[in-house]
Design an enzyme around this catalytic site. Structure first.
Site, mmCIF file in Angstrom:
data_model
loop_
_atom_site.group_PDB
_atom_site.id
_atom_site.type_symbol
_atom_site.label_atom_id
_atom_site.label_comp_id
_atom_site.label_asym_id
_atom_site.label_seq_id
_atom_site.Cartn_x
_atom_site.Cartn_y
_atom_site.Cartn_z
ATOM 1 N N GLU A 97 0.868 -1.363 0.305
ATOM 2 C CA GLU A 97 0.043 -0.077 0.049
ATOM 3 C C GLU A 97 0.842 1.309 -0.014
ATOM 4 O O GLU A 97 1.879 1.280 0.714
ATOM 5 C CB GLU A 97 -0.889 0.116 1.046
ATOM 6 C CG GLU A 97 -1.770 1.378 1.361
ATOM 7 C CD GLU A 97 -2.607 1.400 0.290
ATOM 8 O OE1 GLU A 97 -2.470 2.396 -0.697
ATOM 9 O OE2 GLU A 97 -3.526 0.622 0.013
ATOM 10 N N ASP A 117 5.106 1.234 -3.972
ATOM 11 C CA ASP A 117 4.402 1.134 -5.242
ATOM 12 C C ASP A 117 4.720 -0.302 -5.457
ATOM 13 O O ASP A 117 5.528 -0.826 -5.713
ATOM 14 C CB ASP A 117 5.080 1.844 -6.508
ATOM 15 C CG ASP A 117 4.364 1.397 -7.519
ATOM 16 O OD1 ASP A 117 3.323 1.229 -7.961
ATOM 17 O OD2 ASP A 117 5.440 1.083 -8.587
ATOM 18 N N ASP A 168 -8.478 1.494 -7.833
ATOM 19 C CA ASP A 168 -9.484 2.570 -8.401
ATOM 20 C C ASP A 168 -9.959 2.517 -9.848
ATOM 21 O O ASP A 168 -9.068 1.930 -10.763
ATOM 22 C CB ASP A 168 -8.117 3.688 -8.051
ATOM 23 C CG ASP A 168 -8.561 5.184 -8.297
ATOM 24 O OD1 ASP A 168 -9.833 5.295 -9.121
ATOM 25 O OD2 ASP A 168 -8.317 6.256 -8.058
ATOM 26 N N LYS A 196 -13.898 7.638 -15.432
ATOM 27 C CA LYS A 196 -13.934 8.607 -16.843
ATOM 28 C C LYS A 196 -13.302 7.609 -17.930
ATOM 29 O O LYS A 196 -12.161 7.290 -17.543
ATOM 30 C CB LYS A 196 -13.554 9.964 -16.654
ATOM 31 C CG LYS A 196 -14.329 10.641 -15.683
ATOM 32 C CD LYS A 196 -13.779 12.086 -15.849
ATOM 33 C CE LYS A 196 -14.607 13.115 -14.826
ATOM 34 N NZ LYS A 196 -14.061 14.261 -14.754
ATOM 35 N N ASP A 251 -16.656 -2.892 -7.802
ATOM 36 C CA ASP A 251 -17.982 -2.404 -7.910
ATOM 37 C C ASP A 251 -18.303 -1.586 -8.919
ATOM 38 O O ASP A 251 -19.310 -1.095 -8.969
ATOM 39 C CB ASP A 251 -18.272 -1.823 -6.384
ATOM 40 C CG ASP A 251 -17.482 -0.551 -5.989
ATOM 41 O OD1 ASP A 251 -16.323 -0.506 -6.786
ATOM 42 O OD2 ASP A 251 -17.861 0.183 -5.252
ATOM 43 N N THR A 268 -17.088 -5.926 3.414
ATOM 44 C CA THR A 268 -16.841 -4.555 4.090
ATOM 45 C C THR A 268 -17.966 -3.951 4.271
ATOM 46 O O THR A 268 -19.060 -4.203 3.659
ATOM 47 C CB THR A 268 -15.945 -3.574 3.289
ATOM 48 O OG1 THR A 268 -16.268 -3.377 2.051
ATOM 49 C CG2 THR A 268 -14.606 -4.520 2.571
ATOM 50 N N LYS A 269 -18.003 -2.929 5.133
ATOM 51 C CA LYS A 269 -19.114 -2.071 5.653
ATOM 52 C C LYS A 269 -19.652 -1.431 4.250
ATOM 53 O O LYS A 269 -20.820 -1.296 3.876
ATOM 54 C CB LYS A 269 -18.903 -1.069 6.540
ATOM 55 C CG LYS A 269 -18.797 -1.407 7.885
ATOM 56 C CD LYS A 269 -18.527 -0.402 9.177
ATOM 57 C CE LYS A 269 -18.320 -1.107 10.498
ATOM 58 N NZ LYS A 269 -17.902 0.041 11.497
ATOM 59 N N PHE A 270 -18.571 -0.835 3.367
ATOM 60 C CA PHE A 270 -18.894 -0.167 2.211
ATOM 61 C C PHE A 270 -19.596 -0.864 1.174
ATOM 62 O O PHE A 270 -20.597 -0.528 0.668
ATOM 63 C CB PHE A 270 -17.532 0.390 1.476
ATOM 64 C CG PHE A 270 -17.834 0.859 0.148
ATOM 65 C CD1 PHE A 270 -18.163 2.111 0.020
ATOM 66 C CD2 PHE A 270 -17.361 0.074 -0.643
ATOM 67 C CE1 PHE A 270 -18.348 2.581 -1.371
ATOM 68 C CE2 PHE A 270 -17.456 0.486 -2.165
ATOM 69 C CZ PHE A 270 -17.775 1.652 -2.378
#
Length: 244
Positions: free
Chosen positions: A99, A126, A149, A153, A185, A222-224
């Protein structure tokens, strides 16, 4: 998150110390954020036992963990809650997290200490450089890439970590029979992941009904993600096995 760098005989850090400019194409945007006091204390106290340094080079996993247990590598673990939970639930496995977000690294090792987790090591670096310089070929049982990520776009899709080049790098690091497990997602990103994996040699999709697999119990909800499910949002899990 991961990125692509031009590999040279010198590390990027060494070259930059010599005043040389090295072009770097990043697959992440480094959001430094502010360390809490607890995260800063965790980094100072626990880094010597849990932290891994890119400049130390190639890892001998048997020496690092003092056992020959299978190695699970997670790329982009965020704040580390799920990674620590997985490591705690599977003491027979060894986990390595990568991370770039320093507060996340601090939070992860702080939680690992609280939970008494001893089968976890982390990089603050990285992932592309870590894969190239620190992870031996054919050494990993599983590579995990959860909710990278999406760069949603269209003009930014080229910044997504998953590409044919990245997929081939992962294949080289996996053992034969090892699994590359992704989750997202964003449906468009899921479709692009499947397209790249289907185009890449040496992999077999583990899905038995369509392109995607059900969320395995080993990947914590996860909560998300749970909130997204309640709102009707989809999550796509993808697992491909290295065949050769």
């Amino acid at each position: 998150m991961v990125e692509k760098t031009e590999n040279t005989h010198k590390s990027i850090e060494e070259a930059e110390k010599e005043g040389k400019y090295i072009r770097k194409v990043r697959s992440f945007v480094k959001r430094e954020g502010r360390l809490t006091k607890g995260q800063a204390n965790a980094l100072e106290q626990f880094w010597p036992t849990m932290g891994l340094n890119h400049l130390d080079g190639m890892i001998d996993f048997a020496h690092l963990f003092n056992n020959s247990n299978p190695i699970i590598l997670e790329i982009g673990f965020g704040m580390g809650k799920s990674l620590v939970e997985m490591a705690k639930n599977a003491p027979e496995l060894n986990f390595v997290g990568v991370e770039v977000h320093r507060p996340g690294v601090g939070a992860c090792i702080s939680l690992a200490d609280e939970e008494g987790v001893h089968n976890l090591k982390v990089f603050e670096h990285d992932a592309i450089e870590v894969l190239a310089d620190c992870i031996p070929n054919g050494s990993l049982t599983t590579v995990q890439l959860f909710f990278p990520d999406p760069w949603h776009k269209k003009k930014h899709h080229k910044r997504r970590i998953v590409s044919l080049e990245f997929v081939e790098t992962i294949r080289q690091k996996l053992k034969v029979g090892g699994v590359f497990h992704m989750a997202t997602d964003w449906e468009n990103y899921a479709e692009c992941m499947i397209e790249d994996m289907n185009s890449a040699p040496g992999y077999k999709n583990l899905a038995t009904d369509g392109d995607f697999v059900p969320r395995p119990d080993s990947r914590p909800l996860t909560k998300f993600e749970n909130r997204g499910h309640n709102l009707g949002h989809g999550v796509w899990d993808i697992q491909f096995k290295r065949q050769d």
